[in-house]
Design a protein around this motif. Structure first.
Motif, mmCIF file in Angstrom:
data_model
loop_
_atom_site.group_PDB
_atom_site.id
_atom_site.type_symbol
_atom_site.label_atom_id
_atom_site.label_comp_id
_atom_site.label_asym_id
_atom_site.label_seq_id
_atom_site.Cartn_x
_atom_site.Cartn_y
_atom_site.Cartn_z
ATOM 1 N N ARG A 107 -21.862 39.689 -2.853
ATOM 2 C CA ARG A 107 -22.614 38.424 -2.974
ATOM 3 C C ARG A 107 -22.963 38.103 -4.426
ATOM 4 O O ARG A 107 -24.138 37.980 -4.798
ATOM 5 C CB ARG A 107 -23.893 38.461 -2.139
ATOM 6 C CG ARG A 107 -23.621 38.709 -0.671
ATOM 7 C CD ARG A 107 -24.672 38.097 0.232
ATOM 8 N NE ARG A 107 -24.171 37.987 1.597
ATOM 9 C CZ ARG A 107 -23.537 36.914 2.066
ATOM 10 N NH1 ARG A 107 -23.341 35.865 1.303
ATOM 11 N NH2 ARG A 107 -23.081 36.897 3.292
ATOM 12 N N PRO A 108 -21.935 37.938 -5.262
ATOM 13 C CA PRO A 108 -22.186 37.713 -6.687
ATOM 14 C C PRO A 108 -22.699 36.301 -6.977
ATOM 15 O O PRO A 108 -22.482 35.383 -6.191
ATOM 16 C CB PRO A 108 -20.797 37.894 -7.303
ATOM 17 C CG PRO A 108 -19.858 37.443 -6.230
ATOM 18 C CD PRO A 108 -20.493 37.905 -4.937
ATOM 19 N N ASP A 109 -23.368 36.168 -8.109
ATOM 20 C CA ASP A 109 -23.742 34.844 -8.616
ATOM 21 C C ASP A 109 -22.646 34.295 -9.511
ATOM 22 O O ASP A 109 -22.595 33.099 -9.773
ATOM 23 C CB ASP A 109 -25.022 34.941 -9.461
ATOM 24 C CG ASP A 109 -26.166 35.475 -8.665
ATOM 25 O OD1 ASP A 109 -26.699 34.730 -7.838
ATOM 26 O OD2 ASP A 109 -26.503 36.661 -8.852
ATOM 27 N N LEU A 110 -21.815 35.213 -10.048
ATOM 28 C CA LEU A 110 -20.796 34.824 -11.026
ATOM 29 C C LEU A 110 -19.521 35.613 -10.762
ATOM 30 O O LEU A 110 -19.574 36.833 -10.553
ATOM 31 C CB LEU A 110 -21.315 35.148 -12.438
ATOM 32 C CG LEU A 110 -20.345 34.919 -13.600
ATOM 33 C CD1 LEU A 110 -20.044 33.436 -13.780
ATOM 34 C CD2 LEU A 110 -20.919 35.495 -14.903
ATOM 35 N N ILE A 111 -18.412 34.896 -10.745
ATOM 36 C CA ILE A 111 -17.117 35.581 -10.671
ATOM 37 C C ILE A 111 -16.320 35.187 -11.914
ATOM 38 O O ILE A 111 -16.193 34.002 -12.239
ATOM 39 C CB ILE A 111 -16.324 35.225 -9.394
ATOM 40 C CG1 ILE A 111 -17.135 35.572 -8.138
ATOM 41 C CG2 ILE A 111 -14.986 35.968 -9.367
ATOM 42 C CD1 ILE A 111 -16.418 35.270 -6.816
ATOM 43 N N VAL A 112 -15.817 36.184 -12.622
ATOM 44 C CA VAL A 112 -14.983 35.970 -13.796
ATOM 45 C C VAL A 112 -13.535 36.103 -13.340
ATOM 46 O O VAL A 112 -13.139 37.157 -12.831
ATOM 47 C CB VAL A 112 -15.307 37.015 -14.886
ATOM 48 C CG1 VAL A 112 -14.417 36.811 -16.104
ATOM 49 C CG2 VAL A 112 -16.779 36.949 -15.284
ATOM 50 N N LEU A 113 -12.781 35.031 -13.462
ATOM 51 C CA LEU A 113 -11.389 35.033 -13.000
ATOM 52 C C LEU A 113 -10.483 34.982 -14.217
ATOM 53 O O LEU A 113 -10.490 33.998 -14.961
ATOM 54 C CB LEU A 113 -11.131 33.822 -12.095
ATOM 55 C CG LEU A 113 -12.024 33.760 -10.843
ATOM 56 C CD1 LEU A 113 -12.874 32.504 -10.864
ATOM 57 C CD2 LEU A 113 -11.185 33.821 -9.575
ATOM 58 N N ASP A 114 -9.743 36.063 -14.460
ATOM 59 C CA ASP A 114 -8.895 36.118 -15.657
ATOM 60 C C ASP A 114 -7.441 35.858 -15.265
ATOM 61 O O ASP A 114 -6.779 36.729 -14.727
ATOM 62 C CB ASP A 114 -9.030 37.486 -16.336
ATOM 63 C CG ASP A 114 -8.354 37.514 -17.708
ATOM 64 O OD1 ASP A 114 -7.719 36.517 -18.094
ATOM 65 O OD2 ASP A 114 -8.455 38.554 -18.387
ATOM 66 N N GLU A 115 -6.967 34.644 -15.542
ATOM 67 C CA GLU A 115 -5.595 34.241 -15.190
ATOM 68 C C GLU A 115 -5.324 34.514 -13.712
ATOM 69 O O GLU A 115 -4.228 34.906 -13.320
ATOM 70 C CB GLU A 115 -4.557 34.969 -16.058
ATOM 71 C CG GLU A 115 -4.763 34.832 -17.559
ATOM 72 C CD GLU A 115 -4.268 33.502 -18.133
ATOM 73 O OE1 GLU A 115 -3.803 32.622 -17.369
ATOM 74 O OE2 GLU A 115 -4.359 33.332 -19.375
ATOM 75 N N ALA A 116 -6.329 34.244 -12.870
ATOM 76 C CA ALA A 116 -6.255 34.652 -11.465
ATOM 77 C C ALA A 116 -5.206 33.883 -10.672
ATOM 78 O O ALA A 116 -4.786 34.343 -9.611
ATOM 79 C CB ALA A 116 -7.625 34.491 -10.802
ATOM 80 N N VAL A 117 -4.806 32.707 -11.128
ATOM 81 C CA VAL A 117 -3.791 31.957 -10.370
ATOM 82 C C VAL A 117 -2.496 31.813 -11.162
ATOM 83 O O VAL A 117 -1.553 31.168 -10.704
ATOM 84 C CB VAL A 117 -4.302 30.558 -9.932
ATOM 85 C CG1 VAL A 117 -5.549 30.684 -9.052
ATOM 86 C CG2 VAL A 117 -4.573 29.643 -11.113
ATOM 87 N N SER A 118 -2.438 32.429 -12.345
ATOM 88 C CA SER A 118 -1.303 32.194 -13.248
ATOM 89 C C SER A 118 0.028 32.699 -12.691
ATOM 90 O O SER A 118 1.077 32.176 -13.013
ATOM 91 C CB SER A 118 -1.567 32.848 -14.607
ATOM 92 O OG SER A 118 -2.778 32.348 -15.134
ATOM 93 N N ALA A 119 -0.020 33.753 -11.858
ATOM 94 C CA ALA A 119 1.235 34.327 -11.365
ATOM 95 C C ALA A 119 1.689 33.692 -10.046
ATOM 96 O O ALA A 119 2.730 34.052 -9.522
ATOM 97 C CB ALA A 119 1.069 35.840 -11.185
ATOM 98 N N LEU A 120 0.898 32.757 -9.535
ATOM 99 C CA LEU A 120 1.208 32.194 -8.216
ATOM 100 C C LEU A 120 2.023 30.919 -8.352
ATOM 101 O O LEU A 120 1.885 30.177 -9.322
ATOM 102 C CB LEU A 120 -0.098 31.879 -7.479
ATOM 103 C CG LEU A 120 -1.045 33.069 -7.295
ATOM 104 C CD1 LEU A 120 -2.376 32.595 -6.713
ATOM 105 C CD2 LEU A 120 -0.412 34.134 -6.414
ATOM 106 N N ASP A 121 2.866 30.636 -7.361
ATOM 107 C CA ASP A 121 3.623 29.389 -7.458
ATOM 108 C C ASP A 121 2.691 28.211 -7.185
ATOM 109 O O ASP A 121 1.584 28.362 -6.685
ATOM 110 C CB ASP A 121 4.892 29.415 -6.614
ATOM 111 C CG ASP A 121 4.613 29.304 -5.140
ATOM 112 O OD1 ASP A 121 3.794 28.442 -4.746
ATOM 113 O OD2 ASP A 121 5.203 30.083 -4.382
ATOM 114 N N VAL A 122 3.184 27.030 -7.550
ATOM 115 C CA VAL A 122 2.295 25.875 -7.669
ATOM 116 C C VAL A 122 1.519 25.548 -6.391
ATOM 117 O O VAL A 122 0.325 25.288 -6.445
ATOM 118 C CB VAL A 122 3.090 24.635 -8.154
ATOM 119 C CG1 VAL A 122 2.237 23.384 -8.125
ATOM 120 C CG2 VAL A 122 3.601 24.878 -9.563
#
Ligand SMILES: Nc1ncnc2c1ncn2[C@@H]1O[C@H](COP(=O)(O)OP(=O)(O)OP(=O)(O)O)[C@@H](O)[C@H]1O
Ligand SMILES: [Mg+2]
Length: 261
Positions: free
Chosen positions: A166-181
């Protein structure tokens, strides 16, 4: 109320190794509003991941200060650090590297619940099913191995794992970069929906301004370890003030709505 959830200021970090010193960050400052998304953009090597890791206390900065919801994050240790760490989670680009690929989905999700002592063993299956539902996955996926599911499903599991504490903050580092469009679009929609329902703030790290502007309320642009520009997303995109910002905006493919002639 209007105090930011997280404010990092004057963050510097030099990596030293084999006769070479790399100043990865030089007095970088960012702030993240509660329940909102800060997009952190910049060219490769500009220091985005280093700053993201510092926010997670995976890397210790040489200088600077981080206030997280009224606490001095860099001063925390031991139990106080463990407690606060639950409130900041991270999602990486490659979920296969982040998980043991032979683990089951249930096993990957049980880890944070167990590590943080969140639920007893008997309640865990129901908690895991609920987490899977929150990220739009069939709870039946729980028994599958991480390496058997698709990249998009794995990234949803990574988000579910981040949600477990149950975080207040999520840090997403290039989290969608490897996924197709198309998969990328669905994951972005999921993130927006989770934010709307649960008020989670994001630091969304990407080298791709086109993706960042779709999700971020405000943008900070990094170059060579410093923040060269920041502001509300529409302002930065419409009227970038820095050379790096102008180059990033110029690189965004324009939406072709209709031919002009
Ligand atoms: N552990 C480390 N040891 C030595 N140098 C490092 C380390 N981590 C990062 N660096 C260096 O610090 C600089 C910033 O790297 P960082 O990974 O933060 O950039 P980035 O903006 O995330 O780049 P990318 O878009 O390629 O992911 C780079 O020059 C990098 O080589
Ligand atoms: Mg990076």
């Amino acid at each position: 109320m209007n105090a930011p959830l997280l404010a990092a200021s004057g963050i510097s970090k030099t990596f030293a190794g084999k006769g070479r010193r790399v100043a990865a960050l030089d007095k970088a400052s960012i702030s993240v509003a509660r329940g909102q998304t800060l997009g952190l953009v910049g060219p490769s090597g500009s220091g985005k991941s280093t700053l993201a890791r510092i926010l997670m206390r995976l890397v210790e900065p040489d200088a600077g200060r981080i206030d997280f919801d009224g606490t001095d994050l860099l001063a925390l240790s031991g139990e106080a650090l463990r407690t606060t760490r639950k409130r900041i989670q991270m999602v990486f680009q490659d979920p296969l590297a982040a998980f043991n690929p032979r683990a089951t989905v249930a096993g990957a999700l049980a880890d944070p619940l167990r590590v943080h002592g969140l639920l007893g063993r008997r309640q865990r299956p129901a908690a895991i099913a609920a987490l899977l539902e929150r990220v739009g996955l069939d709870p039946g996926l729980a028994s599958r191995a991480i390496h058997e599911i698709s990249g998009g499903q794995r990234q949803r599991v990574a988000i579910a794992r981040a949600l477990a504490t149950r975080p207040d903050l999520i840090v997403l580092d290039e989290a969608v970069s490897a996924l197709d469009v198309s998969v990328r679009g669905r994951i972005l929609e999921l993130l927006v929906e989770l934010q709307r329902k649960e008020g989670i703030a994001y630091v969304f790290v990407s080298h791709d301004l086109a993706v960042v502007r779709a999700i971020a309320h405000s943008i900070a642009i990094m170059d060579a370890g410093t923040i060269v520009e920041r502001g509300p997303t529409p302002d930065v995109v419409a009227n970038p003030q820095s050379a790096t910002g102008r180059a990033l905006v110029a690189a965004v493919p324009r939406l072709v709505v209709g031919k002009s002639d």
